[in-house]
Write a protein that holds these residues in place. Structure first.
Motif, PDB file in Angstrom:
ATOM      1  N   ASP A 165     -17.460  -4.763  -8.862  1.00 14.81           N
ATOM      2  CA  ASP A 165     -16.440  -3.815  -9.458  1.00 14.81           C
ATOM      3  C   ASP A 165     -15.158  -2.947  -8.221  1.00 14.81           C
ATOM      4  OD1 ASP A 165     -15.394  -0.534  -9.684  1.00 14.81           O
ATOM      5  OD2 ASP A 165     -17.897  -0.091  -8.868  1.00 14.81           O
ATOM      6  N   VAL A 166     -13.933  -4.564  -9.119  1.00 23.93           N
ATOM      7  CA  VAL A 166     -12.889  -4.299  -8.094  1.00 23.93           C
ATOM      8  C   VAL A 166     -12.010  -4.020  -8.892  1.00 23.93           C
ATOM      9  CG1 VAL A 166     -11.366  -6.338  -7.219  1.00 23.93           C
ATOM     10  CG2 VAL A 166     -13.710  -6.374  -7.032  1.00 23.93           C
ATOM     11  N   VAL A 167     -10.786  -3.587  -8.557  1.00 25.53           N
ATOM     12  CA  VAL A 167      -9.544  -3.351  -9.617  1.00 25.53           C
ATOM     13  C   VAL A 167      -8.064  -4.369  -9.187  1.00 25.53           C
ATOM     14  CG1 VAL A 167      -8.446  -1.872 -10.838  1.00 25.53           C
ATOM     15  CG2 VAL A 167     -10.487  -1.169  -9.854  1.00 25.53           C
ATOM     16  N   PHE A 168      -8.110  -4.632 -10.719  1.00 27.77           N
ATOM     17  CA  PHE A 168      -6.913  -5.757  -8.996  1.00 27.77           C
ATOM     18  C   PHE A 168      -6.015  -5.880 -10.540  1.00 27.77           C
ATOM     19  CE2 PHE A 168      -4.339 -10.331 -10.198  1.00 27.77           C
ATOM     20  CZ  PHE A 168      -3.901 -10.217  -9.203  1.00 27.77           C
ATOM     21  N   LYS A 169      -4.365  -4.921  -9.664  1.00 31.39           N
ATOM     22  CA  LYS A 169      -3.617  -5.024 -10.700  1.00 31.39           C
ATOM     23  C   LYS A 169      -1.931  -5.409  -9.763  1.00 31.39           C
ATOM     24  CE  LYS A 169      -2.269  -0.888 -11.201  1.00 31.39           C
ATOM     25  NZ  LYS A 169      -3.052   0.619 -11.050  1.00 31.39           N
ATOM     26  N   GLN A 170      -1.548  -6.694 -10.823  1.00 27.36           N
ATOM     27  CA  GLN A 170      -0.429  -7.563 -10.607  1.00 27.36           C
ATOM     28  C   GLN A 170       0.721  -6.692 -10.458  1.00 27.36           C
ATOM     29  OE1 GLN A 170      -1.325 -11.376 -11.586  1.00 27.36           O
ATOM     30  NE2 GLN A 170       0.487 -12.557 -10.318  1.00 27.36           N
ATOM     31  N   LYS A 171       2.219  -6.935  -9.664  1.00 27.42           N
ATOM     32  CA  LYS A 171       2.641  -6.309  -9.436  1.00 27.42           C
ATOM     33  C   LYS A 171       3.943  -6.776  -9.162  1.00 27.42           C
ATOM     34  CE  LYS A 171       1.788  -3.575  -6.027  1.00 27.42           C
ATOM     35  NZ  LYS A 171       2.417  -2.266  -5.454  1.00 27.42           N
ATOM     36  N   SER A 172       5.360  -6.011  -9.763  1.00 24.72           N
ATOM     37  CA  SER A 172       6.563  -7.543  -9.452  1.00 24.72           C
ATOM     38  C   SER A 172       6.671  -7.476  -8.229  1.00 24.72           C
ATOM     39  CB  SER A 172       6.869  -6.946 -10.877  1.00 24.72           C
ATOM     40  OG  SER A 172       8.045  -5.368 -10.649  1.00 24.72           O
ATOM     41  N   ALA A 173       6.985  -5.788  -7.496  1.00 26.25           N
ATOM     42  CA  ALA A 173       7.331  -5.999  -5.854  1.00 26.25           C
ATOM     43  C   ALA A 173       6.190  -5.171  -5.509  1.00 26.25           C
ATOM     44  CB  ALA A 173       8.921  -5.635  -5.961  1.00 26.25           C
ATOM     45  N   GLY A 174       6.639  -5.170  -4.096  1.00 26.12           N
ATOM     46  CA  GLY A 174       5.905  -3.847  -3.324  1.00 26.12           C
ATOM     47  C   GLY A 174       4.812  -4.360  -2.505  1.00 26.12           C
ATOM     48  N   GLY A 175       4.686  -6.124  -2.308  1.00 19.35           N
ATOM     49  CA  GLY A 175       3.475  -6.634  -1.587  1.00 19.35           C
ATOM     50  C   GLY A 175       2.344  -6.301  -1.871  1.00 19.35           C
ATOM     51  N   ILE A 176       1.456  -7.126  -0.898  1.00 20.13           N
ATOM     52  CA  ILE A 176      -0.097  -6.896  -1.470  1.00 20.13           C
ATOM     53  C   ILE A 176      -0.667  -5.774  -1.097  1.00 20.13           C
ATOM     54  CG2 ILE A 176      -2.131  -7.772  -0.620  1.00 20.13           C
ATOM     55  CD1 ILE A 176      -0.749 -10.601  -0.591  1.00 20.13           C
ATOM     56  N   THR A 177      -1.512  -4.616  -1.571  1.00 20.07           N
ATOM     57  CA  THR A 177      -2.371  -3.474  -1.120  1.00 20.07           C
ATOM     58  C   THR A 177      -3.959  -3.876  -1.099  1.00 20.07           C
ATOM     59  OG1 THR A 177      -0.588  -2.280  -2.063  1.00 20.07           O
ATOM     60  CG2 THR A 177      -2.223  -1.272  -0.530  1.00 20.07           C
ATOM     61  N   ASN A 203       1.961  -9.889  -5.045  1.00 19.58           N
ATOM     62  CA  ASN A 203       2.267  -8.462  -5.260  1.00 19.58           C
ATOM     63  C   ASN A 203       1.063  -7.627  -6.215  1.00 19.58           C
ATOM     64  OD1 ASN A 203       5.766  -8.061  -3.775  1.00 19.58           O
ATOM     65  ND2 ASN A 203       5.986  -9.383  -5.115  1.00 19.58           N
ATOM     66  N   CYS A 204       0.749  -6.885  -5.723  1.00 19.45           N
ATOM     67  CA  CYS A 204      -0.605  -6.863  -6.284  1.00 19.45           C
ATOM     68  C   CYS A 204      -1.003  -5.544  -5.530  1.00 19.45           C
ATOM     69  CB  CYS A 204      -1.298  -7.581  -6.563  1.00 19.45           C
ATOM     70  SG  CYS A 204      -2.273  -8.657  -4.819  1.00 19.45           S
ATOM     71  N   ASP A 205      -2.220  -4.542  -6.814  1.00 22.67           N
ATOM     72  CA  ASP A 205      -2.940  -4.269  -5.283  1.00 22.67           C
ATOM     73  C   ASP A 205      -4.200  -4.436  -5.786  1.00 22.67           C
ATOM     74  OD1 ASP A 205      -1.309  -2.204  -5.163  1.00 22.67           O
ATOM     75  OD2 ASP A 205      -0.865  -1.332  -6.787  1.00 22.67           O
ATOM     76  N   VAL A 206      -5.079  -3.814  -5.236  1.00 20.64           N
ATOM     77  CA  VAL A 206      -7.027  -4.052  -4.788  1.00 20.64           C
ATOM     78  C   VAL A 206      -7.758  -3.312  -4.597  1.00 20.64           C
ATOM     79  CG1 VAL A 206      -8.148  -6.346  -3.958  1.00 20.64           C
ATOM     80  CG2 VAL A 206      -6.029  -6.546  -4.709  1.00 20.64           C
ATOM     81  N   MET A 207      -8.103  -2.750  -5.204  1.00 15.19           N
ATOM     82  CA  MET A 207      -8.945  -1.723  -4.777  1.00 15.19           C
ATOM     83  C   MET A 207     -10.421  -2.329  -5.203  1.00 15.19           C
ATOM     84  SD  MET A 207     -10.101   1.221  -4.829  1.00 15.19           S
ATOM     85  CE  MET A 207      -8.934   3.087  -5.828  1.00 15.19           C
TER      86      MET A 207
END
Ligand SMILES: Nc1nc2c(ncn2[C@@H]2O[C@H](COP(=O)(O)OP(=O)(O)OP(=O)(O)O)[C@@H](O)[C@H]2O)c(=O)[nH]1
Ligand SMILES: [K+]
Ligand SMILES: [Mg+2]
Length: 387
Positions: A165-177, A203-207
């Motif tokens: 149950d992990v959401v991983f979203k790669q982004k182009s900027a903004g660092g790692i959250t 750069n990505c969001d990990v939940m």
């Protein structure tokens, strides 16, 4: 620096292991890349058909083709010699109104996933299955099951496990959250950051929404080399390996999570003691059969049906009895809208409301008036009312 400090510095931590695992997984992922289609590969691109696909995976001569020939109208060559079957042979299992595609496959050998024989092609087909039957010759070594699991694992299949149950979203900027809705006890943020670094993800969001994974029955097989006797060469990573490995799974995105049943065939040829031992070792996902003396085949079909979680729904016209001869077969999670599509393409657009009788009705045995998003359950009776 004192000796204790030096030891503390070298002591393998989850962080170090995480780094190594990320590197290892990266190389293994290259092995998982889809192969270029070879000219010899004909017959393996069998079109999916019916309500679900079930793949037969096993070593040579365990009785895969015998089972296909017995349960479907397709005849697949049976032989007392190994590698009788050289390609994928589809048959149709008709059960409880469902049409399930059963795929007979060539026997695999140990190290199939590494490219021995045509094994890699075979285990890769298993990735397209909704359910895998691990077919085992009951008269032979008990190691078969473990070895099959290892081969499937090696092509990226996780058996009987839910995706993390992990959401991983790669982004182009903004660092790692990194956000966790639970406290992590089996991996940590630093390890996750180090893994991301190995993959050059900046750069990505990990939940993360779960801590410890609970494999339903098959123990998780880590991505580690296997010794000749089938044992994992590097046990002792402790429980902590699970979440770190599974975080890597999410990053790779190449894992397939597929349910499996273990099918012991040829039980006509084993002693009562052996049978007893197998029964005791088996989990809820084990079925024992004999194609030869026609034993347990009905249980197997029922187990396949249950494992696929197919749902059948009967339709009823106003003022008439439900039509019990022609159910609509749906996957678990189907709604009234899915039922409408199963009846007619345009039905949902004229939909006013539906009445359901059965397990999904709040007032069972009385009917409930419901909308398109209502979840249906097995054996429900549905009446659709249009505008
Ligand atoms: N005793 C016994 N023999 C069986 C049973 N089922 C199949 N066999 C025999 O096992 C042998 C192999 O059967 P196949 O169906 O060809 O096995 P397979 O797994 O398809 O083999 P490959 O295609 O070579 O991988 C044949 O001689 C079958 O008659 C069973 O339930 N009991
Ligand atoms: K055979
Ligand atoms: Mg065969």
């Amino acid at each position: 620096m004192g000796v204790l400090d030096k030891i503390a510095e070298i002591e393998p931590t989850e962080y170090h292991l995480g780094l190594l695992k990320a590197k290892l997984a990266k190389y293994r992922a290259q092995l998982l890349e889809p192969e270029k289609k070879s000219a010899k590969g004909e017959g393996f691109d069998v079109l999916k058909s019916g309500d679900a696909r079930v793949c037969l995976i096993g070593f040579p001569s365990v009785g895969k083709s015998t089972l296909l020939s017995k349960t479907t109208k397709t005849e697949s060559s049976v032989g007392a010699y190994e590698f009788t079957t050289l390609t994928a042979i589809p048959g149709v299992l008709e059960y409880e109104g469902a049409r399930i595609q059963l795929l007979d496959l060539p026997g695999i050998v140990q190290d199939a996933a590494k490219g021995r024989g045509r094994g890699r092609q075979v285990v890769s087909v298993a990735k397209t299955a909704d359910l895998i039957l691990l077919m085992i010759d009951a008269t032979k070594s008990a190691e078969q099951k473990k070895l099959l699991e290892i081969e499937l694992e090696a092509v990226g299949i996780r058996l009987n496990t839910k995706p993390p149950d992990v959401v991983f979203k790669q982004k182009s900027a903004g660092g790692i959250t990194i956000n966790c809705t639970v406290k992590l006890t089996h991996t940590d943020e630093r390890t996750i950051r180090s893994i991301l670094q190995t993959y050059r993800i900046h750069n990505c969001d990990v939940m993360i929404r779960e801590d410890v994974r609970c494999p339903t029955s098959t123990p998780h097989l880590p991505l580690k080399p296997v010794t000749a006797d089938g044992h994992n060469a590097s046990r002792g990573f402790g429980a902590s390996r699970i979440t770190t490995d599974e975080f890597i799974d999410v990053l790779l995105g190449t894992r397939k999570y597929i349910p499996a049943l273990t099918v012991y065939n040829k039980i006509d040829s084993v002693s009562m003691e052996t049978l007893d031992a197998m029964a005791r070792e088996g989990d809820g996902r084990t079925v024992m059969i004999s194609c030869e003396i026609d034993l347990g085949i009905d249980w197997l079909l029922e187990a396949i049906w249950n494992e696929l979680g197919l749902v059948k729904v009967y339709t009823k016209r106003r003022g008439e009895q439900p039509d019990l001869t022609d159910p609509i077969c749906l996957r678990q999670g189907a709604t009234i809208e899915t039922v409408c599509h199963g009846i007619h393409r345009s039905l949902a657009s004229h939909f006013k409301y539906a009445l359901v009788w059965g397990k999904s009705s709040k007032f069972n045995p009385q009917p409930q008036k419901v909308g398109l998003s209502h979840l249906v359950q097995d054996e429900d009776v549905v009446s659709i009312f249009t505008k």
